[in-house]
Design a protein around this motif. Sequence first.
Motif, PDB file in Angstrom:
ATOM      1  N   VAL A  75     -31.187 -39.952   9.450  1.00  0.00           N
ATOM      2  CA  VAL A  75     -29.637 -40.575   9.363  1.00  0.00           C
ATOM      3  C   VAL A  75     -29.971 -42.118   9.150  1.00  0.00           C
ATOM      4  O   VAL A  75     -30.767 -42.878   9.577  1.00  0.00           O
ATOM      5  CB  VAL A  75     -29.063 -40.459  10.646  1.00  0.00           C
ATOM      6  N   ARG A  76     -29.459 -42.612   8.140  1.00  0.00           N
ATOM      7  CA  ARG A  76     -29.544 -44.117   7.617  1.00  0.00           C
ATOM      8  C   ARG A  76     -27.958 -44.602   7.349  1.00  0.00           C
ATOM      9  O   ARG A  76     -27.224 -43.851   6.654  1.00  0.00           O
ATOM     10  CB  ARG A  76     -30.370 -44.251   6.452  1.00  0.00           C
ATOM     11  N   GLU A  77     -27.706 -45.722   8.134  1.00  0.00           N
ATOM     12  CA  GLU A  77     -26.394 -46.200   7.864  1.00  0.00           C
ATOM     13  C   GLU A  77     -25.268 -45.088   8.218  1.00  0.00           C
ATOM     14  O   GLU A  77     -24.389 -45.006   7.381  1.00  0.00           O
ATOM     15  CB  GLU A  77     -26.134 -46.770   6.366  1.00  0.00           C
ATOM     16  N   ASN A  78     -25.455 -44.574   9.207  1.00  0.00           N
ATOM     17  CA  ASN A  78     -24.582 -43.419   9.683  1.00  0.00           C
ATOM     18  C   ASN A  78     -24.364 -42.509   8.656  1.00  0.00           C
ATOM     19  O   ASN A  78     -23.390 -41.626   8.371  1.00  0.00           O
ATOM     20  CB  ASN A  78     -23.107 -43.937  10.046  1.00  0.00           C
ATOM     21  N   LYS A  79     -25.277 -42.103   7.778  1.00  0.00           N
ATOM     22  CA  LYS A  79     -25.419 -41.249   6.665  1.00  0.00           C
ATOM     23  C   LYS A  79     -26.377 -40.248   7.103  1.00  0.00           C
ATOM     24  O   LYS A  79     -27.556 -40.488   7.329  1.00  0.00           O
ATOM     25  CB  LYS A  79     -25.282 -41.622   5.380  1.00  0.00           C
ATOM     26  N   ASP A  80     -26.124 -38.908   7.290  1.00  0.00           N
ATOM     27  CA  ASP A  80     -27.025 -37.694   7.277  1.00  0.00           C
ATOM     28  C   ASP A  80     -27.606 -37.351   5.923  1.00  0.00           C
ATOM     29  O   ASP A  80     -26.814 -36.867   4.880  1.00  0.00           O
ATOM     30  CB  ASP A  80     -26.352 -36.492   8.064  1.00  0.00           C
ATOM     31  N   ILE A  81     -28.749 -37.502   5.870  1.00  0.00           N
ATOM     32  CA  ILE A  81     -29.639 -37.119   4.670  1.00  0.00           C
ATOM     33  C   ILE A  81     -30.589 -36.072   4.707  1.00  0.00           C
ATOM     34  O   ILE A  81     -31.554 -36.101   5.261  1.00  0.00           O
ATOM     35  CB  ILE A  81     -30.246 -38.481   3.928  1.00  0.00           C
ATOM     36  N   THR A  82     -30.350 -35.008   4.342  1.00  0.00           N
ATOM     37  CA  THR A  82     -31.167 -33.905   4.309  1.00  0.00           C
ATOM     38  C   THR A  82     -32.288 -33.844   3.440  1.00  0.00           C
ATOM     39  O   THR A  82     -32.228 -34.228   2.371  1.00  0.00           O
ATOM     40  CB  THR A  82     -30.393 -32.420   4.124  1.00  0.00           C
ATOM     41  N   VAL A  83     -33.636 -33.522   3.949  1.00  0.00           N
ATOM     42  CA  VAL A  83     -34.869 -33.730   3.224  1.00  0.00           C
ATOM     43  C   VAL A  83     -35.521 -32.369   2.721  1.00  0.00           C
ATOM     44  O   VAL A  83     -35.945 -32.047   1.838  1.00  0.00           O
ATOM     45  CB  VAL A  83     -35.861 -34.591   4.046  1.00  0.00           C
ATOM     46  N   SER A  84     -35.287 -31.596   3.794  1.00  0.00           N
ATOM     47  CA  SER A  84     -35.565 -30.113   3.420  1.00  0.00           C
ATOM     48  C   SER A  84     -35.116 -29.027   4.085  1.00  0.00           C
ATOM     49  O   SER A  84     -34.543 -29.270   5.297  1.00  0.00           O
ATOM     50  CB  SER A  84     -37.258 -29.950   3.659  1.00  0.00           C
ATOM     51  N   PHE A  85     -35.168 -27.749   3.561  1.00  0.00           N
ATOM     52  CA  PHE A  85     -34.817 -26.605   4.343  1.00  0.00           C
ATOM     53  C   PHE A  85     -35.831 -25.745   4.430  1.00  0.00           C
ATOM     54  O   PHE A  85     -36.652 -25.693   3.739  1.00  0.00           O
ATOM     55  CB  PHE A  85     -33.709 -25.826   3.347  1.00  0.00           C
ATOM     56  N   SER A  86     -35.831 -25.014   5.664  1.00  0.00           N
ATOM     57  CA  SER A  86     -36.956 -24.076   5.890  1.00  0.00           C
ATOM     58  C   SER A  86     -36.298 -22.886   6.307  1.00  0.00           C
ATOM     59  O   SER A  86     -35.400 -22.681   7.025  1.00  0.00           O
ATOM     60  CB  SER A  86     -37.622 -24.528   7.024  1.00  0.00           C
ATOM     61  N   LEU A  87     -36.935 -21.591   5.838  1.00  0.00           N
ATOM     62  CA  LEU A  87     -36.230 -20.334   6.128  1.00  0.00           C
ATOM     63  C   LEU A  87     -37.236 -19.547   6.748  1.00  0.00           C
ATOM     64  O   LEU A  87     -38.417 -19.750   6.943  1.00  0.00           O
ATOM     65  CB  LEU A  87     -35.994 -19.548   4.702  1.00  0.00           C
ATOM     66  N   GLU A  88     -36.625 -18.242   7.078  1.00  0.00           N
ATOM     67  CA  GLU A  88     -37.612 -17.333   7.778  1.00  0.00           C
ATOM     68  C   GLU A  88     -39.027 -17.166   7.033  1.00  0.00           C
ATOM     69  O   GLU A  88     -39.124 -17.173   5.719  1.00  0.00           O
ATOM     70  CB  GLU A  88     -37.152 -15.933   7.951  1.00  0.00           C
ATOM     71  N   LYS A  89     -40.262 -16.910   7.886  1.00  0.00           N
ATOM     72  CA  LYS A  89     -41.486 -16.698   7.522  1.00  0.00           C
ATOM     73  C   LYS A  89     -42.029 -17.964   6.726  1.00  0.00           C
ATOM     74  O   LYS A  89     -42.961 -17.919   5.663  1.00  0.00           O
ATOM     75  CB  LYS A  89     -41.674 -15.605   6.454  1.00  0.00           C
TER      76      LYS A  89
END
Length: 187
Positions: free
Chosen positions: A60-74
Amino acid sequence: MEKISGMFDLFPGLSEEAKNAFSGEIETLSYEKGELLEKEGRVCDHLYFIIEGSARSFYVRENKDITVSFSLEKEFLTSMHSFISRKPSYENIEAMEKSKVARINHKALLKLFEKHHDLERTYRLILEQYYVTLEEQLIFAKFKSARDRYLDLMEYRPKIIHKASVGQIASYLDMSIETLSRIRAKI
């Protein structure tokens, strides 16, 4: 334990002795949607393996949620910089749905490396995959159009589109929700 042993299928050269030693150090936990596995500002002490569910890394920077990566099963996940450097993490790791994970403590992992060199090799393979994914993501963000980034996500990681919110996907793809909506409307 059967699904946890599935993680070893990713590394066929691992000895039974190493598998058993590793399994003896694993802790299995469940998380509800929105619950944090790791929190920014703290040193990340665990390497995770998703047995069921999914997670995302974000800051979170300047009240903004910034997604870096996603991880799934396995898939393995951690706050890699913090896990390796032993410095506080700049990211959060959040369950995107009800999830079950296996995790191992950093100190326990290092002790296992001393006895089981094939585990150390396996860890190197995990790090190599992390690096390749990170490099692809950097290239992906710098050289591809917004439309191409979304099409690549649809082709190579379609489950993310069904598990993540539109805002999380837009943030991950480095575009506004409006731009993502326009792209989706044309596909």
